[in-house]
Design an enzyme around this catalytic site. Structure first.
Site, PDB file in Angstrom:
ATOM      1  N   GLY A 295       3.999   5.166   0.728  1.00 23.96           N
ATOM      2  CA  GLY A 295       3.155   5.380  -0.428  1.00 23.96           C
ATOM      3  C   GLY A 295       3.863   4.989  -1.713  1.00 23.96           C
ATOM      4  O   GLY A 295       4.712   4.098  -1.731  1.00 23.96           O
ATOM      5  N   LEU A 296       3.518   5.670  -2.792  1.00 21.20           N
ATOM      6  CA  LEU A 296       4.082   5.401  -4.118  1.00 21.20           C
ATOM      7  C   LEU A 296       3.853   3.948  -4.535  1.00 21.20           C
ATOM      8  O   LEU A 296       4.743   3.297  -5.080  1.00 21.20           O
ATOM      9  CB  LEU A 296       5.583   5.745  -4.159  1.00 21.20           C
ATOM     10  CG  LEU A 296       5.942   7.219  -3.945  1.00 21.20           C
ATOM     11  CD1 LEU A 296       7.462   7.395  -3.947  1.00 21.20           C
ATOM     12  CD2 LEU A 296       5.303   8.100  -5.002  1.00 21.20           C
ATOM     13  N   CYS A 297       2.662   3.448  -4.254  1.00 20.93           N
ATOM     14  CA  CYS A 297       2.333   2.070  -4.644  1.00 20.93           C
ATOM     15  C   CYS A 297       0.952   2.028  -5.293  1.00 20.93           C
ATOM     16  O   CYS A 297       0.145   1.132  -5.020  1.00 20.93           O
ATOM     17  CB  CYS A 297       2.409   1.126  -3.446  1.00 20.93           C
ATOM     18  SG  CYS A 297       1.566   1.688  -1.955  1.00 20.93           S
ATOM     19  N   GLY A 298       0.696   3.011  -6.134  1.00 16.51           N
ATOM     20  CA  GLY A 298      -0.558   3.025  -6.880  1.00 16.51           C
ATOM     21  C   GLY A 298      -1.772   3.155  -5.968  1.00 16.51           C
ATOM     22  O   GLY A 298      -1.767   3.896  -4.992  1.00 16.51           O
TER      23      GLY A 298
END
Length: 292
Positions: free
Chosen positions: A89-92
């Site tokens: 994750g952590l990709c908008g």
């Protein structure tokens, strides 16, 4: 009201978070270049394969004995959705946008009375879909620990799809991925894999010449159509890899900026509260001195 100690701890925590987001942004920027080069390099081959198959498919129109992957089963009741997302994750909104497109497609098929089956490629897609669409998920593929996308990954997914098709488990297969446009733009895309669909207008791109196939078109298509599925899946995974890094780079840049803004606000609040506390202590000292 938070104490000065609480504000100091909060500022230190946000600063530590900003260091992490800045580091992730730099790592994503380094990975993006390689992923983008791989995605761009794969496009001409996949496009040319489509042109060749479009030429061969146009020659098979109206003829008997067309491959099953091209002609289909003659029905469109059961649909397989291959949803390719990231492992992390952590990709908008990268993963969310792909899953949203797949959900809309699945809901539309269900409303039309079709049967939906879902194969997820990537951990995040499986996590997002299993909440409300778990009953449709028939298989989940993950590449945890893989440093980069390899053709073997796509080939393995293609083998599973082809095995299900040969077993008569679905009639139509659609691949969902995100096409890389730029660092700030990724386009969620749905590509039909089975039965194969080609734009007949692309056939003249072979040069406008008339070609005689040796062996016959049906024999060549029997060989190329399964390979084309693996190639299109591979291209989708490469596009996803580039889109993921671009989206993560933008997301971490925004997070770093937001952390800086929060640090500024907390610092102002801390300084004002500290000044008020010092002023209060001075007033108390002066008042005590005057009383004596």
């Amino acid at each position: 009201m938070a104490s000065l100690k609480d504000l100091r701890n909060r500022i230190a925590s946000v600063k530590a978070t900003r260091k992490i987001t800045k580091a992730m942004q730099m790592v994503a920027a380094a990975k993006l270049r390689r992923a983008q080069e791989s995605a761009v390099a794969a496009r001409p081959y996949a496009t040319r394969m489509g042109v060749v198959l479009a030429n061969l498919a146009s020659a098979m129109e109206g003829k008997a004995g067309a491959p099953k992957l091209l002609a289909g089963t003659g029905n469109d009741q059961v649909h397989l959705l291959v949803v390719a997302t990231a492992e992390r994750g952590l990709c908008g909104g990268f993963n969310t946008s792909i899953v949203k497109l797949a959900r809309e497609h699945a809901d539309r098929l269900v409303r039309d009375g079709k049967t939906v089956k879902i194969m997820t490629v990537g951990k995040k897609g499986a996590d997002a879909l299993k909440r409300n669409y778990g009953k449709y998920v028939v298989d989940a593929v993950a590449f945890t620990g893989a440093k980069s996308v390899q053709f073997d990954h796509a080939s393995g997914v293609a083998d599973k799809v082809l095995a299900m098709y040969e077993a008569g488990e679905f009639d139509v297969c659609t691949l969902f991925f995100s096409e890389f446009k730029s660092v700030i733009q990724q386009k969620p895309t749905a590509l039909r894999l089975i039965p194969a669909s080609f734009d007949a207008s692309k056939a003249p791109e072979l040069g406008g010449a008339v070609y005689d196939a040796e062996p016959e078109e049906s024999v060549i298509l029997d060989e190329l159509l399964p390979r084309n599925i693996a190639i299109q899946i591979f291209r989708g995974l490469l596009e996803n890899a580039a889109s993921e890094q671009g989206a993560r780079m933008s997301a971490m840049d925004n997070a770093t900026r937001n952390a800086g803004d929060m640090i500024n606000r907390l610092s102002i609040k801390y300084n004002r509260q500290r000044q008020a506390q010092i002023t209060k202590e001075l007033i108390e000292i002066i008042s005590g001195a005057e009383a004596l």
